[in-house]
Design an enzyme around this catalytic site. Structure first.
Site, PDB file in Angstrom:
ATOM      1  N   LEU A  39       0.825  -1.209   0.000  1.00 48.97           N
ATOM      2  CA  LEU A  39       0.000   0.000   0.000  1.00 48.97           C
ATOM      3  C   LEU A  39       0.852   1.248   0.000  1.00 48.97           C
ATOM      4  CD1 LEU A  39      -3.176   0.792   2.014  1.00 48.97           C
ATOM      5  CD2 LEU A  39      -1.176   2.261   2.353  1.00 48.97           C
ATOM      6  N   ASN A  41       0.403   5.529   0.336  1.00 51.96           N
ATOM      7  CA  ASN A  41      -0.517   6.655   0.520  1.00 51.96           C
ATOM      8  C   ASN A  41       0.233   7.977   0.497  1.00 51.96           C
ATOM      9  OD1 ASN A  41       0.029   5.430   3.244  1.00 51.96           O
ATOM     10  ND2 ASN A  41      -1.220   7.097   4.011  1.00 51.96           N
ATOM     11  N   ASP A  42       0.160   8.821   1.500  1.00 53.65           N
ATOM     12  CA  ASP A  42       0.562  10.224   1.390  1.00 53.65           C
ATOM     13  C   ASP A  42       1.941  10.447   0.770  1.00 53.65           C
ATOM     14  OD1 ASP A  42      -1.668  10.205   2.981  1.00 53.65           O
ATOM     15  OD2 ASP A  42      -0.763  11.265   4.658  1.00 53.65           O
ATOM     16  N   GLN A  58       4.384   7.363   2.066  1.00 51.48           N
ATOM     17  CA  GLN A  58       3.919   6.413   3.064  1.00 51.48           C
ATOM     18  C   GLN A  58       3.771   5.044   2.402  1.00 51.48           C
ATOM     19  OE1 GLN A  58       2.525   7.329   6.723  1.00 51.48           O
ATOM     20  NE2 GLN A  58       4.494   8.105   6.041  1.00 51.48           N
ATOM     21  N   TYR A 101       4.991   8.219  10.201  1.00 51.51           N
ATOM     22  CA  TYR A 101       3.892   8.901   9.519  1.00 51.51           C
ATOM     23  C   TYR A 101       4.409  10.100   8.724  1.00 51.51           C
ATOM     24  CZ  TYR A 101       0.038   6.160  11.517  1.00 51.51           C
ATOM     25  OH  TYR A 101      -0.853   5.156  11.831  1.00 51.51           O
ATOM     26  N   SER A 102       3.482  10.832   8.124  1.00 46.95           N
ATOM     27  CA  SER A 102       3.843  11.822   7.108  1.00 46.95           C
ATOM     28  C   SER A 102       4.663  12.982   7.656  1.00 46.95           C
ATOM     29  CB  SER A 102       2.584  12.363   6.448  1.00 46.95           C
ATOM     30  OG  SER A 102       1.961  11.372   5.676  1.00 46.95           O
ATOM     31  N   ASP A 161       1.922  15.130  10.803  1.00 42.42           N
ATOM     32  CA  ASP A 161       2.182  15.599   9.437  1.00 42.42           C
ATOM     33  C   ASP A 161       2.864  16.968   9.402  1.00 42.42           C
ATOM     34  OD1 ASP A 161       0.610  13.339   8.993  1.00 42.42           O
ATOM     35  OD2 ASP A 161      -1.188  14.504   8.572  1.00 42.42           O
ATOM     36  N   GLU A 219      -5.710  17.031   8.430  1.00 43.36           N
ATOM     37  CA  GLU A 219      -4.470  16.323   8.134  1.00 43.36           C
ATOM     38  C   GLU A 219      -3.654  17.063   7.072  1.00 43.36           C
ATOM     39  OE1 GLU A 219      -4.801  11.729   9.116  1.00 43.36           O
ATOM     40  OE2 GLU A 219      -5.713  12.183   7.179  1.00 43.36           O
TER      41      GLU A 219
END
Length: 480
Positions: A39, A41-42, A58, A101-102, A161, A219
Site C-alpha cells: 500500500l 498513501n501520502d 507512506q 507517519y507523514s 504531518d 491532516e
C-alpha cells in the site's frame, strides 16, 4: 542485526517475492508512481535537493492495509523518469514503532533534513505522537536525530504531518491536529535552529470565521506563499456532504489569506476543494529552481472502500497523481500539468475535428486534448464526462468498483467549457478543465481490453490524442 536493517530486509524480500505479480497487473500504471508492492498513501518530503527531485511516500510493503508505515523513496532528474531508491525510514525505534507517519523535507547547509510524525500505540491501543528529525548527507541514507516536539496540552494524539519552511531568519512548522474538543485545527511552531521549537498556537481551526464546522481532524497541512497570498492547503475529515460539494469520505482543499508571522495570526477566506474527482488526498507542495510551486497528491482517500479496489488481489493498492504546477489567477488556484509531461508523448495518433460524434480506439496510456466545448465523453464504457452549458455544470460519472452502480462528482465552472487535457494511465484518469480551473482525479477500473473513447459535440472542437510512455520508473537503485 539492528531492527532497522531487519525491517528493510523484510521489505526488500516482500518486493522480490511479490513485485512481478504487481507489475503484471493490467491496472498497474505506466507513468504514475505506485508502490512496488503493498500500500502507498501520502506523498512525503517532496523537495528538489541539489538539482534532484525527491518524493518520499507512506508505504506498507507487506500488505494492502494500513499499518506500521515505512518511508519509500523515488527520485527524478526531470519529473518524467523516476528511480525507486532504497528505503528511507523504517518504524524501528520506540518513538515511531507503529509507523513513520507523514512529514516534509528541507535543506539546511549541505544536509537534507526531514521532519515526520512517529506513531506509537500501547497494548490498549492508546496513541502517542512525536515529531521527529532525521537527516542525510547524500539524500539516500538517513539518520534519525530523535524527538523534537512532544504533544502539547489541549490536543489529542491525532497530532501529525509536520510541514516545515523558512521565513525571515526563522523556521516554521505547521502540524495537523485535533483539539481536545475534537475539532480540526492547524498548529504553528517556530524555531531558530530546528532543535528547539516554540508552540505559537492554533493557526486556524474548524470554526474560525468564515469557516463553520469544518471537520473533527485536519491532516497534511501545507502553508506557502503564492501570488502575494499565503495559501493553507489541508485535508479535513468529518465534513458533511453538501449537494455537489464534499462527496468523498474526506476532503482536500485550501484557504487563502495573510499570515502575520510576528503575531502568529492567520486571517483567511473560505474553504475551496482542490480537486473534484473521486480520489485525491493529502497533497504536498514544493518550490523548484524554476520558481514553480509543484504539487503531488495521493490518488486515494482514507477509509473509502480501499480494501475493495480490484488491485488488492494482486498485492498492491493506490498511486500518486502527476506533479502539477499551481498558480493563483485572481482569487482562484489553477492546477496545470507540467510542461515536462509533454516528454511522455511517444507519437501523435489523432489530430482531427469532432463533428457530432466520434468513436475511436486509444491506448491505455494516452493523453487526450480537446480544444473547444463537448457535450459528453465516454471512456472505456466505464467513466463518462457530461457538460450542461446553461448551468456550466461539469459532471464525471463512473461505475463504482464496490457495487457497479453509477456514482458522480460535479462542479460549476466559472467560465464556459473550452478546453480539456486528459491523462489516461491504465486505471487512472486526470482531467484538467479550462487549463486548470478545475481538475477531476479518479481511478477507473475498466475492463483492460476496452480501449474505446467516445465523444459527442455539436461545437466542432479540435481533438488530439497521443500515446504516452509506459516505462518511466526504474528499480535498479532499489537494493537489499
Amino acid at each position: 542485526m539492528k531492527q532497522d536493517d531487519v525491517l528493510k530486509q523484510q521489505a526488500y524480500a516482500a518486493v522480490e517475492n511479490q513485485g512481478e505479480t504487481v507489475k503484471n497487473d493490467p491496472y498497474y500504471p505506466g507513468f504514475h508512481l505506485a508502490p512496488p508492492t503493498g500500500l502507498l498513501n501520502d506523498p512525503n518530503g517532496w523537495i528538489q535537493w541539489n538539482g534532484t527531485y525527491h518524493l518520499f511516500f507512506q508505504w506498507m510493503p507487506f500488505e494492502t492495509g494500513h499499518g506500521a508505515k515505512f518511508w519509500g523513496h523515488y527520485t527524478s532528474e526531470d519529473l518524467v523518469y523516476w528511480k525507486l531508491e532504497p528505503i528511507a525510514l523504517t518504524p524501528s525505534d520506540w518513538f515511531d514503532k507503529n509507523g513513520c507517519y507523514s512529514g516534509s523535507a528541507i535543506t539546511e547547509g549541505d544536509k537534507l533534513k526531514i521532519f515526520y510524525t512517529g506513531n506509537v500505540k500501547d497494548e490498549h491501543n492508546n496513541r502517542e505522537s512525536y515529531q521527529i528529525l532525521a537527516e542525510s548527507d547524500d539524500g539516500i541514507s538517513f539518520i534519525k536525530k530523535g524527538v523534537k516536539i512532544r504533544l502539547p496540552e489541549n490536543y489529542t494524539a491525532h497530532f501529525r504531518d509536520p510541514k516545515v519552511w523558512s521565513h525571515g531568519g526563522s523556521w516554521y512548522m505547521v502540524i495537523g491536529a485535533q483539539t481536545k474538543d475534537e475539532r480540526g485545527a492547524v498548529v504553528l511552531f517556530e524555531s531558530k535552529d530546528l532543535e528547539e521549537w516554540t508552540h505559537r498556537g492554533i493557526l486556524s481551526h474548524a470554526d474560525q470565521k468564515p469557516l463553520t464546522d469544518l471537520g473533527y481532524m485536519w491532516e497534511c497541512p501545507d502553508l506557502f506563499e503564492l501570488g502575494g497570498k499565503d495559501v493553507l492547503m489541508f485535508s479535513p475529515q468529518g465534513i458533511e456532504a453538501d449537494e455537489i460539494h464534499y462527496n468523498n469520505k474526506y476532503q482536500t482543499g485550501y484557504v487563502k489569506g495573510k499570515l502575520d508571522y510576528e503575531l502568529g495570526v492567520y486571517n483567511h477566506g473560505t474553504f475551496t476543494e482542490l480537486d473534484r474527482g473521486f480520489e485525491f488526498y493529502a497533497p504536498q507542495s514544493t518550490l523548484d529552481d524554476k520558481g514553480r510551486r509543484i504539487v503531488i497528491g495521493w490518488m486515494g482517500v482514507p477509509d473509502q472502500n480501499e480494501k475493495l479496489q480490484p488491485t488488492v488481489v494482486n498485492g498492491w493498492v493506490h498511486q500518486m497523481t502527476l506533479p502539477r504546477e499551481i498558480l493563483l489567477k485572481g482569487e482562484d488556484l489553477f492546477q496545470r500539468p507540467l510542461t515536462e509531461m509533454k516528454e511522455l508523448r511517444i507519437n501523435e495518433r489523432i489530430n482531427t475535428t469532432i463533428n457530432g460524434a466520434i468513436s475511436l480506439e486509444i491506448e491505455r496510456t494516452s493523453e487526450v486534448l480537446i480544444d473547444g466545448c463537448i457535450d459528453s465523453m465516454d471512456l472505456f464504457d466505464y467513466a463518462k464526462l457530461k457538460y450542461e452549458p446553461q448551468s456550466r455544470m461539469l459532471t464525471l460519472e463512473r461505475q463504482s468498483y464496490t457495487d457497479g452502480k453509477i456514482e458522480e462528482r460535479s462542479c460549476i465552472l466559472k467560465d464556459p467549457l473550452h478546453h480539456l487535457q486528459i491523462f489516461v494511465d491504465h486505471s487512472s484518469l486526470e482531467i484538467f478543465v479550462n487549463r486548470g480551473e478545475e481538475v477531476f482525479t479518479s481511478r477507473v477500473f475498466a475492463d483492460p481490453s476496452n480501449r474505446i473513447l467516445k465523444i459527442n459535440s455539436q461545437n466542432s472542437p479540435g481533438l488530439k490524442v497521443w500515446n504516452l510512455k509506459s516505462d518511466t520508473i526504474k528499480l535498479e537503485n532499489f537494493k537489499r
